[in-house]
Structure formats: C-alpha cells, structure tokens
Design a protein around this motif. Structure first.
Motif, short mmCIF file in Angstrom:
data_model
loop_
_atom_site.label_atom_id
_atom_site.label_comp_id
_atom_site.label_asym_id
_atom_site.label_seq_id
_atom_site.Cartn_x
_atom_site.Cartn_y
_atom_site.Cartn_z
N LEU A 189 -5.72 -3.37 5.94
CA LEU A 189 -6.18 -2.71 7.17
C LEU A 189 -7.02 -3.67 8.02
CD1 LEU A 189 -6.39 -0.19 8.90
CD2 LEU A 189 -8.30 0.57 7.48
N TYR A 203 -6.52 3.73 19.68
CA TYR A 203 -6.12 3.06 18.43
C TYR A 203 -7.32 2.44 17.71
CZ TYR A 203 -1.28 3.86 19.67
OH TYR A 203 -0.09 4.47 19.98
N LYS A 206 -8.92 5.26 15.84
CA LYS A 206 -8.11 5.74 14.71
C LYS A 206 -8.17 4.76 13.53
CE LYS A 206 -6.56 9.62 16.29
NZ LYS A 206 -5.36 10.12 16.89
N LEU A 207 -8.16 3.47 13.84
CA LEU A 207 -8.18 2.48 12.76
C LEU A 207 -9.53 2.46 12.06
CD1 LEU A 207 -6.08 -0.24 14.57
CD2 LEU A 207 -5.38 0.99 12.53
N MET A 210 -9.53 5.45 9.85
CA MET A 210 -8.65 5.24 8.69
C MET A 210 -9.41 4.59 7.54
SD MET A 210 -4.99 3.31 8.58
CE MET A 210 -4.52 3.73 10.23
N LEU A 227 -6.56 11.77 12.23
CA LEU A 227 -5.51 10.85 12.67
C LEU A 227 -4.40 11.51 13.47
CD1 LEU A 227 -5.13 8.67 9.42
CD2 LEU A 227 -6.62 8.28 11.39
N TYR A 234 -0.20 7.66 19.30
CA TYR A 234 -1.53 7.44 18.71
C TYR A 234 -1.92 8.56 17.74
CZ TYR A 234 -2.72 10.48 22.66
OH TYR A 234 -2.74 11.52 23.55
N PRO A 238 -0.89 5.82 13.28
CA PRO A 238 -1.97 5.62 12.29
C PRO A 238 -1.79 6.51 11.05
CG PRO A 238 -2.88 5.77 14.52
CD PRO A 238 -1.44 6.18 14.62
N TYR A 242 -1.62 5.18 7.30
CA TYR A 242 -2.55 5.72 6.30
C TYR A 242 -1.78 6.25 5.07
CZ TYR A 242 -5.76 8.77 3.88
OH TYR A 242 -6.49 9.36 2.88
#
Ligand code: RVK
Ligand code: MG
Ligand code: MG
Length: 319
Positions: A189, A203, A206-207, A210, A227, A234, A238, A242
């Motif tokens: 990741l 994004y 979201k990352l 995650m 997510l 989007y 993700p 995940y």
C-alpha cells in the motif's frame, strides 16, 4: 513463478471475478446474506452460469488492441471497443453513449467529453485495465500514461482517469511481487501511494482509510462506509484493492470477500480478480471456478490465448 502465468492470472482473474459477482450485482450485503448466505461459486446468471459482462468484454478489447498495435493506439482501441460491444453484456449509460458517438464519427479522444459534466467518473475504465497493467508492469511512467489514454476514450473525468491509473498500478505491482515470498500488505500500500501520487482528494483519503482498515479487521459495513461499493471509480477501485490486501494469501478468499461486499459486485470482483490473479498467477485461480467460466468464441479459452499473446507482445516490445 513465470511472468506468463501471472499475465494469464490477471486476465482470467478479471473474468472469474466478473462472473462470480454478476448474479448479485446491485444487491447490498444484507440481502446477499439473507438469500444465499455467502456467494462462493458461479451461480445462475442472466446470460448463464459463469458468463462475463462489459467488464471482461472491454478488457478483451484492450488486450486485442495492445497486441494488434504492439502498444497503445487510440483510434484502434476505440475501434476494438466497438467491435466487441454487445449491449446484452450490460454496459453503463455513459459508455454506451460515447461508443455510439465514436461509431458515428466523433474522434476517439473527443467523444468522452460529451457525457456528464466533464466526462464520466464511473468505474468503467478501471474495470477493464488489466492488460495495460500487464504490458507495462515494469515501466510505471509509461503505464500511467497509457492507463490515462485508455481511460479518456470513455472516461475523461479526473476521478475516472485516476481510478484507471490506480487499478493499473495495483495490477503492475502485484505482477512484480514474487508470490513465493510472504507479501506485506502495508508495504504494498505504501509503495502504491508513492507511485500513484493522485491529484484528487478522494483517492488520497481512501488510501489513508485503507491503511487504517488493514490494521483493524473491520466488519463489512465499516468497509463499505469507508471505501464504498458503488459504480463510481473512487467508490470501488479502493474497495477492490482492499479486498486483495486483506486476503493476500488466497485468490479465492479475496474474491469471495469482494463479491459479498455487495453493490457493484461484478466490477469489484473483476478488479480484485485482476490484482490477485496478477499476484498468484493462473495457478491461484480455483479449478472449480475456472471450469465453470463461459466457453464459446471469446470465452475462457480465448482469454487464456489472448493473455499468452499479450505476453508475447511484452517480449516483442522489450527485445
Ligand atoms: C452495468 C455524475 C456520474 C458521472 C459524473 C455515474 C456496468 C452515473 C459495469 C453513471 C460497471 C455511472 C458499470 C456509470 C460501469 C459517472 N457525474 N454521475 N461525472 N460519471 N457517473 O455510465 O462504463 O454495469 O450514475 O460512464 O463507468 O459492470 O450512470 O458507465 O458496474 O456513474 O456499468 O458511469 O459503468 P458510466 P461505466
Ligand atoms: Mg459489468
Ligand atoms: Mg459492475
């Protein structure tokens, strides 16, 4: 593992995830649980058990075009989308409109401007990207550029483009990792975030979420809330990444998890399948799934051959 097996794993992984998810597309996880307990095998579907949808059909078009042109060619890829287009596979409204505009003469890099406000941010350009991730797996800059160009044919919005770029980087990274060694999801990741470096806040957020989810082992509801599980890029790319990172040791577990999150199940399944298949290779895809995938002119046998041809194309352009 041989690179060729990883190419086949990524393309067949797209098909397997698409076909596993398609019968429950649009269902929320509570309903899936109530009606089926858990989806673990190919079930009866609109076009038959093990059949694929637009996700795989467009992925086939991309692979055909990349092989035919020995790399990216915009007009040819748009033509490949048209040649393969079968509306009964179930296409998004924006993509259907863009393809009809191209058919009536609009240039490949103009038609995508005509839908929504500033182009589509649906997940349609990410769901089909596996062949790009494979062919340019060891050239991140070129990969990002081709992912973007392949996206703008139908998905011009920044969030649509960045969804395709993110998914292609995840496929490429999974291809580069040696599956005989234990994979660390946090390292995966972190490197992905550095390579991706998106412009959009969606994004980035979201990352970040995650990473928190990977520490916690949350329930499905929290994952969906954080997510997403819908048709916007989007809210699904993700989620697919995940699903893989939370189940790095098993293609089967990653896909069962992805599909049972509900929502855009065929697409989240297809994208998770592309990444997990790139990591584990075709040997990671359960035989009981592979055997029930669709046959016919562009069925599983054809996709396997296409993946081999894509691998030959990789050798050709890198010789
Ligand atoms: C049927 C507002 C936007 C938008 C924008 C929303 C297949 C719209 C596959 C649109 C996938 C939807 C899926 C899908 C792939 C997009 N403003 N809303 N700028 N951009 N949307 O039509 O190829 O299942 O609600 O471009 O991305 O299995 O209808 O199609 O699940 O996203 O369709 O975007 O769809 P489209 P697509
Ligand atoms: Mg679909
Ligand atoms: Mg879908």
């Amino acid at each position: 593992m041989f690179l060729k097996e990883k190419f086949i794993g990524s393309l067949m992984g797209t098909h397997a995830g698409d076909a596993l998810g398609m019968p429950v597309e649009g269902y929320q996880p509570g309903l899936i649980k109530m009606r089926w307990g858990q989806v673990t095998e190919m079930m009866d579907a609109r076009l038959g058990r093990g059949t694929y949808t637009d996700d795989t059909e467009m992925m086939i078009a991309i692979a055909e075009s990349l092989c035919r042109c020995k790399g990216f060619n915009g007009p040819d890829m748009a033509q490949a989308f048209l040649e393969n287009f079968s509306p009964d596979r179930g296409y998004g409204g924006g993509t259907t409109k863009v393809l009809s505009l191209i058919k009536s003469g609009k240039p490949w890099d103009e038609a995508g401007k005509e839908v929504f406000n500033g182009g589509s941010y649906g997940n349609g350009s990410a769901m089909r990207i596996a062949p790009v991730g494979c062919l340019f797996y060891d050239k991140p800059q070129q990969l990002k550029e081709v992912a973007k160009l392949s996206s703008i044919i139908t998905h011009r919005h920044l969030l649509g483009i960045e969804g395709a770029v993110l998914q292609s980087l995840a496929v490429a990274k999974a291809l580069r990792i040696d599956d005989s060694k234990k994979m660390d999801p946090f390292t995966f990741l972190q490197e992905l975030i550095e390579e991706f470096n998106p412009q959009s806040k969606e994004y980035k957020d979201k990352l970040y979420l995650m990473r928190k989810l990977l520490i916690k082992e949350p329930d499905k509801e929290e994952v969906i809330k954080s997510l997403g599980n819908d048709v916007r890029a989007y809210n699904s790319v993700p989620t697919a990444i995940y699903s893989f990172l939370a189940h790095p040791d098993s293609f089967e577990e990653a896909l069962i998890y992805a599909v049972n999150l509900g929502g855009d199940t065929d697409t989240i399944g297809a994208m998770s399948g592309a990444i997990s298949g790139a990591y584990h290779g075709i040997r990671g895809v359960p035989v009981y799934w592979l055997e029930s995938l669709e046959e016919g002119p562009k069925g599983r046998g054809y996709i396997k051959k296409l993946a081999k041809k894509l691998y030959d194309t990789y050798l050709y352009i890198n010789k």
